[in-house]
Motif scaffolding. Structure first.
Motif, short mmCIF file in Angstrom:
data_model
loop_
_atom_site.label_atom_id
_atom_site.label_comp_id
_atom_site.label_asym_id
_atom_site.label_seq_id
_atom_site.Cartn_x
_atom_site.Cartn_y
_atom_site.Cartn_z
N ASN A 46 34.29 40.82 45.12
CA ASN A 46 35.48 40.29 45.79
C ASN A 46 36.45 39.67 44.79
OD1 ASN A 46 35.48 40.22 49.00
ND2 ASN A 46 33.36 40.10 48.32
N ALA A 47 35.91 39.05 43.74
CA ALA A 47 36.77 38.47 42.71
C ALA A 47 37.59 39.55 42.02
CB ALA A 47 35.93 37.71 41.69
N ARG A 48 36.98 40.69 41.77
CA ARG A 48 37.70 41.79 41.13
C ARG A 48 38.79 42.35 42.05
NH1 ARG A 48 32.56 44.02 38.58
NH2 ARG A 48 32.63 43.14 36.49
N LEU A 49 38.48 42.45 43.32
CA LEU A 49 39.47 42.95 44.27
C LEU A 49 40.64 41.99 44.39
CD1 LEU A 49 37.14 44.29 47.12
CD2 LEU A 49 38.56 45.66 45.58
N THR A 50 40.35 40.71 44.35
CA THR A 50 41.39 39.69 44.50
C THR A 50 42.24 39.57 43.25
OG1 THR A 50 39.93 38.46 45.98
CG2 THR A 50 41.81 37.27 45.07
N CYS A 58 40.64 35.91 39.12
CA CYS A 58 39.54 35.12 39.66
C CYS A 58 38.28 35.40 38.84
CB CYS A 58 39.33 35.53 41.12
SG CYS A 58 38.40 34.37 42.09
N LYS A 59 37.50 34.36 38.55
CA LYS A 59 36.26 34.52 37.80
C LYS A 59 35.11 33.88 38.57
CE LYS A 59 38.46 34.41 33.22
NZ LYS A 59 38.53 33.69 31.92
N ILE A 60 33.92 34.44 38.37
CA ILE A 60 32.71 33.86 38.95
C ILE A 60 31.88 33.28 37.81
CG2 ILE A 60 30.64 34.27 40.31
CD1 ILE A 60 33.31 34.59 41.83
N LYS A 61 31.50 32.03 37.97
CA LYS A 61 30.67 31.35 36.97
C LYS A 61 29.53 30.63 37.69
CE LYS A 61 34.38 30.79 33.58
NZ LYS A 61 35.10 29.85 32.67
N HIS A 73 33.85 37.35 51.88
CA HIS A 73 35.22 37.76 51.53
C HIS A 73 36.26 36.74 51.97
CE1 HIS A 73 34.67 39.06 55.70
NE2 HIS A 73 35.99 39.06 55.81
N LYS A 74 35.95 35.95 53.00
CA LYS A 74 36.93 34.99 53.50
C LYS A 74 37.18 33.85 52.51
CE LYS A 74 35.96 35.88 58.39
NZ LYS A 74 35.52 35.30 59.69
N LEU A 75 36.22 33.61 51.63
CA LEU A 75 36.41 32.56 50.63
C LEU A 75 37.59 32.87 49.72
CD1 LEU A 75 32.75 31.75 49.50
CD2 LEU A 75 34.18 30.51 51.12
N PHE A 76 37.87 34.14 49.52
CA PHE A 76 38.93 34.53 48.60
C PHE A 76 40.30 34.53 49.29
CE2 PHE A 76 34.96 35.95 46.95
CZ PHE A 76 35.07 35.74 45.59
N SER A 77 40.34 34.86 50.56
CA SER A 77 41.61 34.83 51.27
C SER A 77 42.09 33.39 51.48
CB SER A 77 41.48 35.54 52.63
OG SER A 77 40.50 34.91 53.43
N MET A 78 41.15 32.44 51.49
CA MET A 78 41.52 31.04 51.67
C MET A 78 42.33 30.50 50.51
SD MET A 78 37.95 29.38 53.02
CE MET A 78 37.10 29.98 54.48
N ASP A 111 24.82 27.23 42.20
CA ASP A 111 24.53 28.64 42.00
C ASP A 111 25.73 29.43 41.48
OD1 ASP A 111 21.91 28.31 42.89
OD2 ASP A 111 22.48 28.63 44.99
N TRP A 112 26.87 29.27 42.16
CA TRP A 112 28.06 30.05 41.79
C TRP A 112 29.31 29.19 41.90
CZ3 TRP A 112 26.04 33.98 39.56
CH2 TRP A 112 24.90 34.60 40.08
N ILE A 113 30.25 29.45 41.01
CA ILE A 113 31.54 28.77 41.02
C ILE A 113 32.63 29.83 41.05
CG2 ILE A 113 33.09 27.16 39.85
CD1 ILE A 113 30.49 25.83 40.59
N ILE A 114 33.51 29.76 42.04
CA ILE A 114 34.70 30.62 42.06
C ILE A 114 35.81 29.86 41.35
CG2 ILE A 114 36.36 31.87 43.48
CD1 ILE A 114 34.29 31.78 45.76
N GLU A 115 36.32 30.44 40.28
CA GLU A 115 37.39 29.81 39.51
C GLU A 115 38.67 30.62 39.69
OE1 GLU A 115 38.47 28.42 34.91
OE2 GLU A 115 36.68 29.62 35.32
N LYS A 116 39.69 29.98 40.25
CA LYS A 116 40.96 30.67 40.48
C LYS A 116 42.11 29.67 40.48
CE LYS A 116 43.27 34.01 43.45
NZ LYS A 116 43.18 34.87 44.66
N HIS A 117 43.18 30.03 39.77
CA HIS A 117 44.38 29.18 39.73
C HIS A 117 44.04 27.74 39.35
CE1 HIS A 117 46.37 32.61 41.29
NE2 HIS A 117 46.09 32.42 42.57
N HIS A 118 43.15 27.59 38.37
CA HIS A 118 42.76 26.26 37.88
C HIS A 118 42.07 25.41 38.96
CE1 HIS A 118 45.06 27.26 34.34
NE2 HIS A 118 46.13 27.45 35.08
N THR A 119 41.47 26.08 39.94
CA THR A 119 40.67 25.37 40.94
C THR A 119 39.25 25.92 40.92
OG1 THR A 119 41.20 26.94 42.72
CG2 THR A 119 42.69 25.05 42.42
N PHE A 120 38.31 25.11 41.38
CA PHE A 120 36.91 25.51 41.44
C PHE A 120 36.44 25.44 42.90
CE2 PHE A 120 36.74 23.34 37.10
CZ PHE A 120 37.02 24.52 36.42
#
Length: 246
Positions: free
Chosen positions: A152-156, A159-162, A239-244, A173-182
């Motif tokens: 989903n990160a690649r589609l969006t 965005c990086k997954i860490k 997938h909804k985590l990314f649209s948010m 377990d996982w961190i979604i990093e996008k636009h300087h937010t976690f």
């Protein structure tokens, strides 16, 4: 459950008989992974690489120690590192790097995790059956969620997954990093999450002002509010985590 055992390869998942799925998965590992490596002369000793695949499958989703695997196989740790590079280059494994930014913690883990691109292939490489103990099932479910987050990160985009782990204990377990937010995410193999499973998420939210919301991905049928800024969501809603955060 089937995706955890047999993966998501279309040709495999279309087969109805589970035993036939395993036969096809074994054929994939033998003909594609091992034969392609041999054909491209990517490694000198295919037998050693085959043994490495087993350990890589077992350790998929864990923080990797090249030295520990090298001692098991009997090759140098630099050779193990090169083997993981081959898996990355062949798109067989995803490398996930840790989040190392912190103003207060000095012992954050800096080694990476590797995830097999497909959980059916991972299981065959690891020479595992289809009956998992509960703790193993939870670990593989965590990998499934990680792979879905990466896709989903690649589609969006942008965005990086860490992941986040302190050697002294706290981990996410996982961190979604996008636009300087976690966005911190914990994964639990449960359909009844509670606040006991939010401890490390609360720690992360308290230490990182860039994080406003946290999530527990599990088997609940619908979202459940666990704390002020922590929500449990069904795994189908990843997938909804990314649209948010678009």
């Amino acid at each position: 459950m089937e995706h955890i055992l047999y993966g998501s390869l279309p040709g495999i998942f279309a087969v109805d008989n589970p035993a036939d799925r395993d036969v096809d998965l074994k054929s994939y590992v033998e003909t594609y992974l091992e034969e392609e490596v041999r054909k491209e002369a990517l490694v000198r000793n295919v037998g050693q690489f085959t043994r490495f695949l087993e350990y890589a499958g077992i350790e998929s989703g864990n923080i990797v120690s090249f030295r520990a695997i090298s001692q098991e196989i009997g090759v140098s740790h630099t050779t193990i590192a090169s083997y993981f590079e081959i898996l990355e280059d062949c798109l067989v494994a995803e490398r996930v790097d840790p989040l190392t930014k912190s103003q207060t913690r000095k012992k954050l883990i800096r080694s990476s995790k590797y995830l097999f691109f497909d959980l059916g292939v991972r299981r065959i490489c690891a020479d595992e059956g289809i009956k998992f103990l509960p703790e193993r099932l939870g670990a593989v479910f965590e990998q499934y969620v990680g792979l879905e987050l990466i896709r989903n990160a690649r589609l969006t985009g942008n965005c990086k997954i860490k992941f986040w782990r302190d050697a002294d204990g706290p981990e996410v377990d996982w961190i979604i990093e996008k636009h300087h937010t976690f966005v911190p995410v914990e994964v639990k193999w449960t359909d009844s999450p509670d606040t006991n499973q939010t401890k490390h998420l609360k720690t992360f939210l308290a230490e990182y002002k860039e994080a406003k919301e946290a999530y527990v991905i599990c088997r609940v049928p619908r979202p459940v509010q666990l704390d002020k800024n922590i929500t449990a969501i069904p795994w189908m809603d990843i997938h909804k985590l990314f649209s948010m955060y678009d």
